[in-house]
Design a protein around this motif. Sequence first.
Motif, mmCIF file in Angstrom:
data_model
loop_
_atom_site.group_PDB
_atom_site.id
_atom_site.type_symbol
_atom_site.label_atom_id
_atom_site.label_comp_id
_atom_site.label_asym_id
_atom_site.label_seq_id
_atom_site.Cartn_x
_atom_site.Cartn_y
_atom_site.Cartn_z
ATOM 1 N N THR A 601 0.617 -1.175 0.031
ATOM 2 C CA THR A 601 0.006 0.113 0.113
ATOM 3 C C THR A 601 0.826 1.278 -0.135
ATOM 4 O OG1 THR A 601 -0.092 -0.214 2.219
ATOM 5 C CG2 THR A 601 -1.810 -1.077 1.065
ATOM 6 N N HIS A 602 2.338 1.099 -0.130
ATOM 7 C CA HIS A 602 3.116 2.167 -0.207
ATOM 8 C C HIS A 602 3.999 2.179 -1.174
ATOM 9 C CE1 HIS A 602 1.471 2.551 4.168
ATOM 10 N NE2 HIS A 602 1.783 3.824 3.978
ATOM 11 N N HIS A 603 3.657 2.564 -2.189
ATOM 12 C CA HIS A 603 4.712 2.370 -3.463
ATOM 13 C C HIS A 603 4.430 3.604 -4.436
ATOM 14 C CE1 HIS A 603 2.610 -0.343 -6.213
ATOM 15 N NE2 HIS A 603 2.369 -0.615 -5.039
ATOM 16 N N GLY A 604 5.451 4.045 -5.399
ATOM 17 C CA GLY A 604 4.948 4.653 -6.390
ATOM 18 C C GLY A 604 4.721 3.943 -7.682
ATOM 19 N N ASP A 605 4.738 4.585 -8.805
ATOM 20 C CA ASP A 605 4.664 3.790 -9.914
ATOM 21 C C ASP A 605 5.718 3.658 -10.853
ATOM 22 O OD1 ASP A 605 4.546 6.209 -10.848
ATOM 23 O OD2 ASP A 605 2.937 6.133 -12.018
ATOM 24 N N THR A 606 6.898 4.401 -10.456
ATOM 25 C CA THR A 606 8.373 4.489 -10.979
ATOM 26 C C THR A 606 9.360 3.931 -10.042
ATOM 27 O OG1 THR A 606 8.701 6.755 -10.764
ATOM 28 C CG2 THR A 606 7.730 6.034 -12.894
ATOM 29 N N LEU A 607 10.441 3.447 -10.589
ATOM 30 C CA LEU A 607 11.469 2.969 -9.685
ATOM 31 C C LEU A 607 12.573 3.949 -9.983
ATOM 32 C CD1 LEU A 607 11.687 -0.719 -10.731
ATOM 33 C CD2 LEU A 607 11.723 -0.008 -8.282
ATOM 34 N N LEU A 608 13.298 4.161 -8.764
ATOM 35 C CA LEU A 608 14.273 5.277 -8.817
ATOM 36 C C LEU A 608 15.638 4.514 -8.579
ATOM 37 C CD1 LEU A 608 12.587 8.314 -6.658
ATOM 38 C CD2 LEU A 608 12.662 7.840 -9.234
ATOM 39 N N ALA A 609 16.580 5.101 -9.463
ATOM 40 C CA ALA A 609 18.031 4.708 -9.258
ATOM 41 C C ALA A 609 18.438 5.004 -7.750
ATOM 42 C CB ALA A 609 19.051 4.974 -10.187
ATOM 43 N N THR A 610 19.268 3.983 -7.216
ATOM 44 C CA THR A 610 19.679 4.097 -5.685
ATOM 45 C C THR A 610 21.061 3.702 -5.858
ATOM 46 O OG1 THR A 610 18.776 2.251 -5.142
ATOM 47 C CG2 THR A 610 17.506 3.773 -4.422
ATOM 48 N N ASP A 611 21.733 4.273 -4.700
ATOM 49 C CA ASP A 611 23.013 4.066 -4.456
ATOM 50 C C ASP A 611 23.057 3.754 -2.866
ATOM 51 O OD1 ASP A 611 25.734 3.295 -4.726
ATOM 52 O OD2 ASP A 611 26.320 4.999 -6.050
ATOM 53 N N SER A 612 24.299 2.999 -2.558
ATOM 54 C CA SER A 612 24.667 2.978 -1.004
ATOM 55 C C SER A 612 26.069 3.036 -0.662
ATOM 56 C CB SER A 612 23.827 1.873 -0.235
ATOM 57 O OG SER A 612 24.376 0.723 -0.848
#
Length: 738
Positions: A601-612
């Motif tokens: 119930t908590h997500h957007g419709d696009t995936l964002l690039a991430t880094d760590s």
Amino acid sequence: MHISLFPRTDLFARLGLLLAALGATSLLAQTEPTNAVPVASTNIAPTEPTNTVPAIPMLQVKADQVTAKVSPMLYGLMTEEINYSYEGGLYGELVRNRTFKANPTNAVFWDTINDTKISLDTNMPLNAALNVSLKMDTSEATKNHTVGIVNNGYWGIPVLPNTTYHLSFYAKGENFSGPLEVGLEHIGSTNVIKITDGSTISLDTNTMQVLGNTAPPKEWGAGAAYMADRWQLAGAEIPKISKDWQKYEVTLTTGNIKPTKNNQLFISAYKGGSSFWHRHSSIWFQQVSLFPPTFNNRANGNRPDLMQLLADMNPKFLRLPGGNYLEGDYINERFDWKKTIGDISQRPGHRSPWNYWSTDGFGLMEYLNWCEDLRMEPLLAVFAGYALKHDYIKPGPDLEPYVQDALEEIEYVTGDARATKWGAQRAKDGHPEPFPLHYVEVGNEDWFDRSGSYDGRFAQFFNAIKAKYPDLQVIATTPVKGVTPDFVDEHYYRSQEQMEAQSHMYDTRKREGPKIFVGEWATRVGRPTPNMAGALGDAAWMCCMERNSDLVLLESYAPLFVNVSDLSRGGSMQWPSDLIGYDALTSYGSPSYYAQKMFSTHHGDTLLATDSQNLPTHAWQPPARTRNGVPQGERPGPQEVPSLFYDATRDSQSGTIYLKVVNRQGTAQPVYVQISGISAVEAQGTATVLKADKLDDTNSIQEPVKIVPVTEAVDGLGTDFTRTFPAYSITILELKAK
Ligand code: AHR
């Protein structure tokens, strides 16, 4: 594409020194708090630049780099008849063994009142499907006694205040024409009756209430008390019983009573002293059914509390009807869909591979109505010619009837009610409109088929389905040769550590070839339902699936349900670690349920690039691979596994960024978060947090909401901030990005 970097202290240290030298204080969080920079509520704030190596992990969300769309169908449900999921679970029916077919020789789960004798009678069938009946023989009844039968349901019959129950059964009498008294009664010795005024009796407050005022024996006098072991909660009379089979229906309405489950259904007759009662009277019964109010008031419908728990997850699809339940132990024990539709009195029922009887009252149409009620799509698994005990049908002409059966099943779900045979049957069964259908799975876990027949069986189904329904997505249950399926279904039942260790598995998976349906998975820690360790493993794994939802388009946890009433061997549970637990009266979601609900119930419709960078890790020794308890091959070496998991999605309409962070450590973890590629992020946002003090903290019937997510407004967010994630926690930050 996501880049996953485990501790790269050198690189990060060098970057830190360089930025420090440049005075880039906002990029790297330091460990000492200061008032100089606005920070989130639980922050450790950046301070003056120093030359020391930053100690805390960094997460970077690249808001201008959309790597893919989040699959709109990602979060679904998987279900089957296991752990008394339907009968004794979701299906509203309250009578156990209502068709007397659960055992071929005994009327199991039925009991008698006083001198009544009961037996199974195959000479008095209701019809070809329900070809046995319960004979109630009253020849040994004594005068002024009641005779009858009782049923205690699935570990009790739940009875609620001011509620109407619908009782129905088929019966015929010989030398008996009625009346029959029917009703619900409370059993147990908790009912202390007090004579309050010398002429009437009433129950202690907080226990059961007597229907009407019953006159006590005068000689008891005022103030007397006694214990009763039965109390009628609701009752009705059926005045006449025919000598031929006939259906009888009555309603039973309760008064202002306390909700209890220690109750039974009774059907009885009173042999009064003066009334004529033939010595050889008998009554036969079939399909004795008791329904409470159901979700959306559907006839033959579902239990409302369980439906509400599912509705709250906002699932997009339902994989049905299994699982092993699709296959059966033997081919003649498969889910034979045509025998599960139409009038419930025409459904023969079958033995399930989980070792108990299914009346098939919960059949194909009930699955489809369930989908409709929760606005989810069916993901239809069709029987593919293989049963669990390795029985299989050779591809070719022998398999053809099964392929046709699957095509007809698809037609039943989707066919035009006026133009197709099975669409018309669906309309006759109460649903003229076709159901939406996009996914069909061929079989279940066919990697168990060591004969190697699945390649051929799958191709035969695939070609036939595609020829008739080219738009359907066809799912294979294991990789196949010959044809290319649209999806392959992968199953993962793992420990917490295994789930965490594979939490980057899909980051590097090739994107060519079939998409992935993770059709069964669970972190199996906790019994009967997962504890917080399970939820943490699940959340790590869900980060992986969501982060890769351009490849993993569908996922469903399994199993969904468990009746927790009797956890002994042969009791109500066949498979521990199930998402939702219940007894006859109440239900609860496990910590894993809440983790799943948070993600879906908590997500957007696009995936964002991430880094760590600088993520904490822990050492883990994978267990040796075993077969039948015997270690196989070389013991794998120890691994360094992340202790923090994450992913980020964005809603393209509102701009909201959903950052999910899972901290599996027993200590709080400060993390420096940087959102790049965006002009601003509002200081105020929301945090939804599921956490526990201990890994084995859990929910139960006794403590149903011990571990639940808490949503609160947070301040001090921005394009960079430091936030401390609690020990053993799953956090979803909602960041309002501009
Ligand atoms: O979910 C329990 C069982 O696990 C399923 O029936 C089967 O598909 C798998 O092996």
